[in-house]
Design a protein around this motif. Sequence first.
Motif, PDB file in Angstrom:
ATOM      1  N   LEU A 191      38.307  37.921  35.697  1.00  0.00           N
ATOM      2  CA  LEU A 191      37.407  39.331  35.936  1.00  0.00           C
ATOM      3  C   LEU A 191      36.087  39.192  35.701  1.00  0.00           C
ATOM      4  N   GLY A 192      35.602  38.037  35.241  1.00  0.00           N
ATOM      5  CA  GLY A 192      34.317  37.880  34.829  1.00  0.00           C
ATOM      6  C   GLY A 192      33.491  37.961  33.574  1.00  0.00           C
ATOM      7  N   ILE A 193      34.699  38.159  32.763  1.00  0.00           N
ATOM      8  CA  ILE A 193      34.571  38.130  31.160  1.00  0.00           C
ATOM      9  C   ILE A 193      33.998  36.739  30.705  1.00  0.00           C
ATOM     10  N   PRO A 194      32.827  36.609  30.015  1.00  0.00           N
ATOM     11  CA  PRO A 194      32.684  35.300  29.552  1.00  0.00           C
ATOM     12  C   PRO A 194      33.254  34.846  28.353  1.00  0.00           C
ATOM     13  N   ALA A 195      34.628  34.395  28.664  1.00  0.00           N
ATOM     14  CA  ALA A 195      35.528  34.202  27.586  1.00  0.00           C
ATOM     15  C   ALA A 195      35.361  33.256  26.450  1.00  0.00           C
ATOM     16  N   ALA A 196      34.671  32.035  27.118  1.00  0.00           N
ATOM     17  CA  ALA A 196      34.346  30.831  26.279  1.00  0.00           C
ATOM     18  C   ALA A 196      33.302  31.428  25.238  1.00  0.00           C
TER      19      ALA A 196
ATOM     20  N   ILE B  91      31.657  33.901  44.545  1.00  0.00           N
ATOM     21  CA  ILE B  91      32.855  34.159  43.512  1.00  0.00           C
ATOM     22  C   ILE B  91      32.151  35.354  42.618  1.00  0.00           C
ATOM     23  N   THR B  92      30.834  35.164  42.099  1.00  0.00           N
ATOM     24  CA  THR B  92      30.241  36.122  41.367  1.00  0.00           C
ATOM     25  C   THR B  92      29.949  37.738  41.995  1.00  0.00           C
ATOM     26  N   LYS B  93      29.889  37.424  43.390  1.00  0.00           N
ATOM     27  CA  LYS B  93      29.483  38.554  44.156  1.00  0.00           C
ATOM     28  C   LYS B  93      30.832  39.263  44.537  1.00  0.00           C
ATOM     29  N   ALA B  94      31.937  38.743  44.492  1.00  0.00           N
ATOM     30  CA  ALA B  94      33.196  39.037  44.931  1.00  0.00           C
ATOM     31  C   ALA B  94      34.234  39.285  44.301  1.00  0.00           C
ATOM     32  N   ARG B  95      33.966  39.486  42.743  1.00  0.00           N
ATOM     33  CA  ARG B  95      35.145  39.631  41.826  1.00  0.00           C
ATOM     34  C   ARG B  95      36.005  40.840  42.028  1.00  0.00           C
ATOM     35  N   ASN B  96      35.411  41.835  42.643  1.00  0.00           N
ATOM     36  CA  ASN B  96      35.978  42.950  42.739  1.00  0.00           C
ATOM     37  C   ASN B  96      37.148  43.058  43.904  1.00  0.00           C
ATOM     38  N   ARG B  97      37.086  41.965  44.637  1.00  0.00           N
ATOM     39  CA  ARG B  97      37.833  41.931  45.848  1.00  0.00           C
ATOM     40  C   ARG B  97      39.110  41.039  45.519  1.00  0.00           C
ATOM     41  N   ILE B  98      39.144  40.382  44.386  1.00  0.00           N
ATOM     42  CA  ILE B  98      40.012  39.473  44.126  1.00  0.00           C
ATOM     43  C   ILE B  98      41.055  39.976  43.034  1.00  0.00           C
ATOM     44  N   MET B 121      44.794  46.373  31.931  1.00  0.00           N
ATOM     45  CA  MET B 121      43.915  45.223  31.756  1.00  0.00           C
ATOM     46  C   MET B 121      43.065  44.943  33.250  1.00  0.00           C
ATOM     47  N   GLY B 122      44.129  45.244  34.377  1.00  0.00           N
ATOM     48  CA  GLY B 122      43.830  45.005  35.745  1.00  0.00           C
ATOM     49  C   GLY B 122      42.707  46.200  36.210  1.00  0.00           C
ATOM     50  N   LEU B 123      42.476  47.109  35.690  1.00  0.00           N
ATOM     51  CA  LEU B 123      41.532  48.344  35.840  1.00  0.00           C
ATOM     52  C   LEU B 123      40.300  47.678  35.107  1.00  0.00           C
ATOM     53  N   TYR B 124      40.035  46.674  34.353  1.00  0.00           N
ATOM     54  CA  TYR B 124      38.934  46.530  33.719  1.00  0.00           C
ATOM     55  C   TYR B 124      37.589  46.418  34.530  1.00  0.00           C
ATOM     56  N   ARG B 125      37.714  45.836  35.747  1.00  0.00           N
ATOM     57  CA  ARG B 125      36.404  46.040  36.678  1.00  0.00           C
ATOM     58  C   ARG B 125      35.983  47.294  36.955  1.00  0.00           C
ATOM     59  N   LYS B 126      36.624  48.549  36.716  1.00  0.00           N
ATOM     60  CA  LYS B 126      36.246  49.563  37.140  1.00  0.00           C
ATOM     61  C   LYS B 126      36.150  50.408  35.933  1.00  0.00           C
ATOM     62  N   VAL B 127      36.582  49.978  34.732  1.00  0.00           N
ATOM     63  CA  VAL B 127      36.309  50.596  33.436  1.00  0.00           C
ATOM     64  C   VAL B 127      35.176  49.971  32.732  1.00  0.00           C
ATOM     65  N   GLY B 128      34.958  48.795  32.829  1.00  0.00           N
ATOM     66  CA  GLY B 128      33.806  48.227  32.125  1.00  0.00           C
ATOM     67  C   GLY B 128      34.379  47.953  30.614  1.00  0.00           C
ATOM     68  N   GLN B 177      44.186  46.014  40.094  1.00  0.00           N
ATOM     69  CA  GLN B 177      43.240  45.393  40.337  1.00  0.00           C
ATOM     70  C   GLN B 177      42.454  45.728  41.950  1.00  0.00           C
ATOM     71  N   ASP B 178      43.297  46.255  42.556  1.00  0.00           N
ATOM     72  CA  ASP B 178      43.148  46.946  43.861  1.00  0.00           C
ATOM     73  C   ASP B 178      42.145  46.032  44.881  1.00  0.00           C
ATOM     74  N   ALA B 179      42.757  44.830  45.111  1.00  0.00           N
ATOM     75  CA  ALA B 179      41.821  43.738  45.898  1.00  0.00           C
ATOM     76  C   ALA B 179      42.160  43.767  47.160  1.00  0.00           C
TER      77      ALA B 179
END
Lengths: 310, 274
Positions: A191-196, B91-98, B121-128, B177-179
């Motif tokens: 998800l991009g969370i910096p877990a480490a 990957i850093t620019k495409a996390r919302n698509r995975i 937890m799958g909604l995290y990218r939308k909720v922040g 995650q709606d990817a």
Amino acid sequence: MGAEFVQFSLTPILIGIFSAIACALPGNFLILRRQALIGDAISHVVLPGIIVAFLITGVTAAIPMLLGAAGAAIVAVILIEAIKRLGNIEPGAAMGVVFTAMFALGVLILEQTDTSRVHLDVEHALMGNLESLIWFQAEGWHSLVDPVALAKLPDELIRIAVVCAFIAGLTLVFWRWLKIATFDEGFAQALGIPAAALGFGLVVTAAVAAVAAFDAVGSIIVIAMFVCPPAAARLMTNRLEHQIWWSVFLATLSAVLGYVLAGYGPLWFGGQNAVSAAGMIAAVSGVILGLACLYGPHRSREGVGRQDIA
Amino acid sequence: MTKLQQPAMAAEDGRATRPAAVPAEAPLAVRGLTVSYGEKPAVFSVDATFPARAMSAIIGPNGAGKSTLLKASLGVIPRLSGEVFIFGQPITKARNRIAYVPQRASVDWDFPTTVIDVVQMGLYRKVGLLGRLSGQMTIRALDCLGRVGMADFAHRQIGQLSGGQQQRVFLARALAQDADLYLLDEPFAGVDAATERAIIDVLKLLKSEGKAVVAVHHDLSTVRDYFDHVFLINVRPIAEGPVSSAFTTANLQAAYGGRLAATHLDELAMVEGR
């Protein structure tokens, strides 16, 4: 419950409560991550750091102590890595050797130096000196609104209150990260969370709590504060949110009951002297954990191991 | 047969070379990927391209680096060298698509939480980090649970679920995650037949909606039924392509070496000749 209580018991009880909560909050996550003994390890490693900081500065002030503790932690990490690499020794053994050796070093330094000017000797470093943290200037409950008396509150109380509030704030702000990364670290990273970094931050937070609680409960008993309230709380509920509240409640209960029993318990049984408050707080938290093991509503799942995968 | 040539040695010096043309529409493409846990590489110099609107299987023996390939693609474990492209982007620019479904056994199911909490937890990218979960999002999480047949279990403690139910919850979390790309690590490992059916139905529906699915897969007997595309790996890449041309006895033998039981090969040969 009047002037005497405010002067002699109020501040030790509050310091005990704040210490217990400051340790219990990160303890919840350490336990769920199977890292409960990290708290123990940290409390051992920081002892020589705190003592060296004290010897250099001559005061038991917060900043030097924290810096000393941080320095000791860094030395420990370097030593562990060196032993692992050079000796080709497994990590658990390397940690065990470093933690105990540094703790022993701390005890030796403490024993050999003159620390009579302040309350820092072997006994206090190991078990705390909660009873001595009294509020001299208090004359009764009205002192709570008296600026002159309030200005003379023990430094230790202010320090632990600030640390406790800081840790509570961190727990709130990073709640979602902590929850996701503690449950499923790989998913959190995806998800991009910096877990480490989060895991490292958690250990640092536990170290700060251990150092701040040093005054109150010393460096051995602090492990009980990390483990007992959260472990008992886990047995009371199946929701992480509720577990945190339970752990705060049980930490508070341990601190209050422990202090009261230490002060008055022996008298009830015909004894002459009070016993160590920190020791009694740890003992009470252990008894609470024992009761939770026997009667907690959600104890059945606990102890069912994780299915480890290759 | 589409047996791969060993890629040029350029990747071995650790520097990423400019990759051979990566199609921008490819949901997942890796170039020169090497991952190592110790001195021995777990995945060595892998090039792979997984097609859009298709179900792809990553196949290989135990320890062949299948999961490692998936995790390194997601950035869950660091890579020694090589590049990963998600729809042509890093990957850093495409996390919302995975969306990602880790191995079920990789988490502690005694964790104090409920089924709906896990799906959310799958909604995290939308909720922040600090955003509030709206009622609408909760409804969506419940809807995802419904799609895997677990709507009635929303408020159960996750430790009370069977293995198959746990796997469905993980799939529901990925659906939340709606990817556009779904990466699954052994989604059928240790689940009951009904769950396997339910999962494959959901995945086929995703494909029909134009999504890409990439799964680490163990059961060679179901590859032809479930998947369109295969990637065979044994630390090094062995073969890739449509099931019809790449999923051959010769390629399997190259991937598994002596570890593939003769009976298994016979079975596959029969399926092949069907």
